[in-house]
Design a protein around this motif. Structure first.
Motif, short mmCIF file in Angstrom:
data_model
loop_
_atom_site.label_atom_id
_atom_site.label_comp_id
_atom_site.label_asym_id
_atom_site.label_seq_id
_atom_site.Cartn_x
_atom_site.Cartn_y
_atom_site.Cartn_z
N TYR A 243 45.61 51.08 36.29
CA TYR A 243 46.41 51.68 35.21
C TYR A 243 45.64 52.83 34.54
O TYR A 243 46.23 53.88 34.24
N SER A 244 44.35 52.63 34.33
CA SER A 244 43.55 53.69 33.68
C SER A 244 43.50 54.93 34.57
O SER A 244 43.60 56.06 34.08
N SER A 245 43.34 54.70 35.88
CA SER A 245 43.29 55.82 36.82
C SER A 245 44.57 56.64 36.72
O SER A 245 44.54 57.87 36.62
N ALA A 246 45.71 55.93 36.74
CA ALA A 246 47.00 56.62 36.73
C ALA A 246 47.20 57.39 35.42
O ALA A 246 47.68 58.52 35.43
N ARG B 6 42.74 53.23 22.92
CA ARG B 6 41.98 54.35 22.34
C ARG B 6 40.96 54.88 23.34
O ARG B 6 40.77 56.08 23.48
N THR B 7 40.33 53.94 24.03
CA THR B 7 39.32 54.34 25.02
C THR B 7 39.96 55.18 26.12
O THR B 7 39.41 56.21 26.54
N ILE B 8 41.13 54.74 26.59
CA ILE B 8 41.81 55.45 27.68
C ILE B 8 42.19 56.86 27.22
O ILE B 8 41.96 57.84 27.95
N THR B 9 42.74 56.97 26.01
CA THR B 9 43.15 58.29 25.50
C THR B 9 41.94 59.22 25.39
O THR B 9 41.98 60.36 25.86
N ARG B 10 40.86 58.70 24.78
CA ARG B 10 39.67 59.53 24.61
C ARG B 10 39.10 59.98 25.97
O ARG B 10 38.81 61.17 26.18
N SER B 11 39.01 59.02 26.89
CA SER B 11 38.42 59.34 28.21
C SER B 11 39.28 60.32 28.98
O SER B 11 38.75 61.16 29.72
N ALA C 184 37.19 53.10 30.53
CA ALA C 184 36.57 54.40 30.25
C ALA C 184 36.13 55.08 31.53
O ALA C 184 36.44 56.26 31.77
N ALA C 185 35.42 54.32 32.37
CA ALA C 185 34.89 54.91 33.61
C ALA C 185 36.02 55.38 34.52
O ALA C 185 35.97 56.50 35.05
N GLU C 186 37.03 54.55 34.69
CA GLU C 186 38.11 54.89 35.63
C GLU C 186 39.00 56.01 35.09
O GLU C 186 39.44 56.87 35.85
N THR C 187 39.28 56.00 33.78
CA THR C 187 40.09 57.09 33.22
C THR C 187 39.30 58.38 33.32
O THR C 187 39.83 59.42 33.72
N GLY C 188 38.02 58.31 32.96
CA GLY C 188 37.18 59.51 32.97
C GLY C 188 37.08 60.14 34.34
O GLY C 188 37.26 61.36 34.49
N ASN C 189 36.84 59.33 35.37
CA ASN C 189 36.66 59.95 36.70
C ASN C 189 37.98 60.48 37.27
O ASN C 189 38.00 61.47 37.99
#
Lengths: 502, 163
Positions: free
Chosen positions: A114-117, A258-263, A309-314
């Motif tokens: 989900y974070s990746s997407a 919040r982490t996902i949005t920031r990343s 964080a890691a997955e959204t960021g990358n």
């Protein structure tokens, strides 16, 4: 005009064949990414030849789907077997594997998906609305400005990739030299061809990319002892049996909002700067998530926020890395360098004119990226269980197939066995450079842009009657040259100081 | 003792590239033929860029050598690189044979043999796996690239002579 192109683009990307080829690319990407040791760059390099045979609206989304699939796929072994499938997933290991060890493997995998997407979607949306604007600005600049922008991009890429600034700069210089082989871009004089007619066309970029990335990887793998490899494979098989089956709850997902949005914002910003890439983005996002988290002590011990964080960021890098490519024709990393090649093969030159001449196709490709994010949710969700098993396939089975694909893929572009031989030689060169810890990204990017760089320098000097003062008369060019020199001098000085302190 | 400690693969890489770049600079006048007539700027000829790129390689190589020599010893950071191992020669040799044999026996037969040999070289000891892997790889490549995508692949001089 802008909205016409957008509507045409949306219609193009909704074609069933586009969706089908993206789904195919995504499955291939996830499978390759899930195999530890096979990177997204390698996946797109090896599968690039498939794109020769289809039209641009099919080929580029196919390669983009492979990239997105491979980056997500890389998180699967990172979480399950403590081995990132791709470099981009290195930060995912920090909390993904502890979560799997606590019996929360499925939670971690779903959150990674989900974070990746989400990261990808935010980045793609920003790219769609910003790339055209930057391309319009790029249209206003002339050869001196182009030369200085190329120089600045090379300086950034060389100094931030790899462990040593000097090695990055040297790799860039080697790439520039390789780009001179063949005919001179301004007059057409043969250079360093050693009398070989086939060499007058220069080194094929497919041969360079496949040789340097895919073949050198095979040689590096072959170098490992059989005992070490079997130990790694045995570990993978044992750990895959572990891991819980409880799905991620909505409450848990919301806690990472919040982490996902920031990343996603951080990743998009980092992606737009040439050369920095997914690994840095993932670690910066991870560090920021830890700093602003209510539970920073959980990081490294199995924090869902860490994985998010890691997955959204990358993944947020994927879309925005196309901004410099589409606007200025500057690939920022290896994956976009491969995409640059794919555009050229299809008769499209990335750069400011691309939006004017092929606006509908470009927006079609950009919207196809958004569609990819929806596809990855479905394909990723339903394939998680099966793809996890792929991480068990020993690399000694995978690499012979990769070897065959290297040869077939290189031959397929020009039907030339000369290219295949060059690919082999470059494979050995790539192996040696990697052994000596030289980053390959600066080499590949300077090689790809070398001829344009040389042409812009030549045109600038012709405009200035042979005088370098033309760069002083153009303030934007002068600014970028000063910035480039500052980046290089600061990087080298820092490298020296650190080395002495060590 | 000091020289021994200072010598490492970093130094070797730096020195090798210094020699290669100097050799390249010496070769420029022989490998780049200047046009007799042209509207080129005096400051920029076809040999300018090769000189610039090779000079940069030489400069950065010298800096790497300088950095290696003047580093402090005993910090544990001497070896940034691990030396290449001899066992990599076997797959390299097989791959070299693969590349050069294609024009004689054709792409698909060469692939069949090469995949099997590389699989063996990488430590696959189960013959059934090796045979299955090489046959499936060649078959898939033939079906996908040659039949589905209609690509051209060499059939080999031997096949042409036989038919």
């Amino acid at each position: 005009m802008f909205w016409d192109q957008i509507i045409q683009g949306i219609l193009l990307c909704m074609r069933p064949d586009v969706i089908a080829i993206m789904a195919f690319g995504m499955v291939l990407g996830i499978v390759i990414g899930a195999l530890p040791g096979l990177t997204a760059a390698m996946a797109v390099s090896v599968l690039l030849p498939i794109s020769f045979f289809v039209e641009p609206i099919l080929s580029i989304p196919f390669l983009l789907a492979i990239t997105k699939g491979a980056i997500f796929g890389g998180s699967i072994p990172a979480i399950l077997v403590n081995t990132p499938g791709t470099g981009a997933a290195a930060a995912t290991v920090l909390d993904g594997y502890p979560l799997a060890s606590q019996g929360k493997a499925r939670k971690a995998l779903e959150l990674a998906l989900y974070s990746s997407a989400i990261g990808d979607t935010v980045s793609d949306l920003i790219t769609i609305f910003v790339a055209g604007f930057f391309a319009a600005i790029a249209l206003l600049v002339g050869p001196p400005e182009y030369f200085s922008i190329f120089l600045f991009a090379f300086a950034i890429i060389s100094t931030v990739t790899g462990k040593s600034v000097l090695r990055g700069l040297m790799a860039a210089a080697i790439g520039l030299f390789l780009s001179v082989i063949g005919l001179d871009p301004l007059v057409g004089v043969a250079r360093f061809t050693f009398g070989n007619v086939e060499a007058t066309g220069g080194i094929s970029f497919i041969a360079l990319i496949i040789g340097m990335f895919a073949l050198s990887e095979l040689f590096l793998f072959a170098e490992k002892s059989i005992v070490t490899r079997k130990k790694e494979e045995g570990l993978s098989a044992k750990l895959l049996k572990e891991g819980g089956n409880k799905p991620l709850t909505l409450k848990e997902f919301k806690s990472c909002g919040r982490t996902i949005t920031r990343s996603a914002i951080v990743g998009t910003f980092i992606g737009a700067i040439p050369g920095i890439g997914q690994v840095v983005s993932a670690f910066v996002s991870y560090a920021l998530a830890k700093r602003y988290s209510r539970n920073p002590d959980e990081f490294g011990k199995g924090s869902l926020e860490g994985v998010a964080a890691a997955e959204t960021g990358n993944n947020a890098v994927n879309g925005s890395s196309l901004i410099p490519l589409l606007s200025f024709g500057i690939p920022g990393d290896v994956v976009t360098a491969v995409l640059f090649s794919a555009f050229l093969i299809q008769g499209l030159r990335p750069g400011p004119r691309l939006f004017e001449d092929h606006g509908a196709i470009v927006y079609g490709i950009l919207f196809a990226m958004l569609l990819c994010n929806i596809l990855i949710l479905f394909i990723g969700y339903f394939s998680l269980r099966y793809v996890a098993l792929i991480a068990r396939i020993p690399r000694r089975i995978v690499f012979p197939v990769v070897a065959a694909l290297c040869v077939v893929g290189t031959f397929a572009l020009n039907n030339s066995l000369f290219d295949v031989k060059i690919m082999f030689v470059l494979g050995i060169v790539g192996y040696i450079l990697r052994k000596f810890d030289f980053p390959l990204a600066p080499l590949i990017i300077t090689f790809i842009l070398g001829r344009q760089f040389e042409a812009s320098l030549g045109q600038s000097l012709i405009l200035g009657d042979g005088s370098l003062s033309i760069f002083i008369k153009h303030p934007i060019a002068l600014m970028f040259i000063i910035l480039s020199l500052s980046v290089v001098i600061f990087g080298v000085r820092k490298g020296f100081t650190n080395k002495m302190k060590q | 003792m000091l020289i021994r400690e200072k010598f490492n693969w970093n130094l070797l890489a730096g020195i090798t590239f210094i020699f290669l770049s100097i050799a390249g600079i010496i070769m420029v006048p022989y490998q780049v033929l200047e046009p007799k007539i042209g509207i080129r700027s005096i400051a920029f000829s076809p040999s300018t860029f090769p000189y610039i790129s090779l000079s940069l390689v030489a400069l950065f190589s010298i800096l790497i050598v300088f950095q290696t020599i003047f580093r402090k010893l005993g910090s544990g950071s001497e070896e940034l690189v691990t030396p290449p191992k001899i066992r990599v020669i076997i797959p390299m040799a097989i791959f070299c044979g693969y590349v050069f044999i294609i024009e004689f026996i054709g792409m698909f037969v060469a692939t069949l043999i090469a995949v099997a040999l590389i699989a063996l070289a990488l430590g696959n000891r189960n013959w059934l796996t090796v045979v299955f892997l090489s046959s499936i790889t060649s078959l898939c490549i033939w079906l996908f690239f040659s039949i589905l995508l209609q690509g051209y692949f060499p059939e080999g001089v031997l096949y042409e002579k036989l038919t």
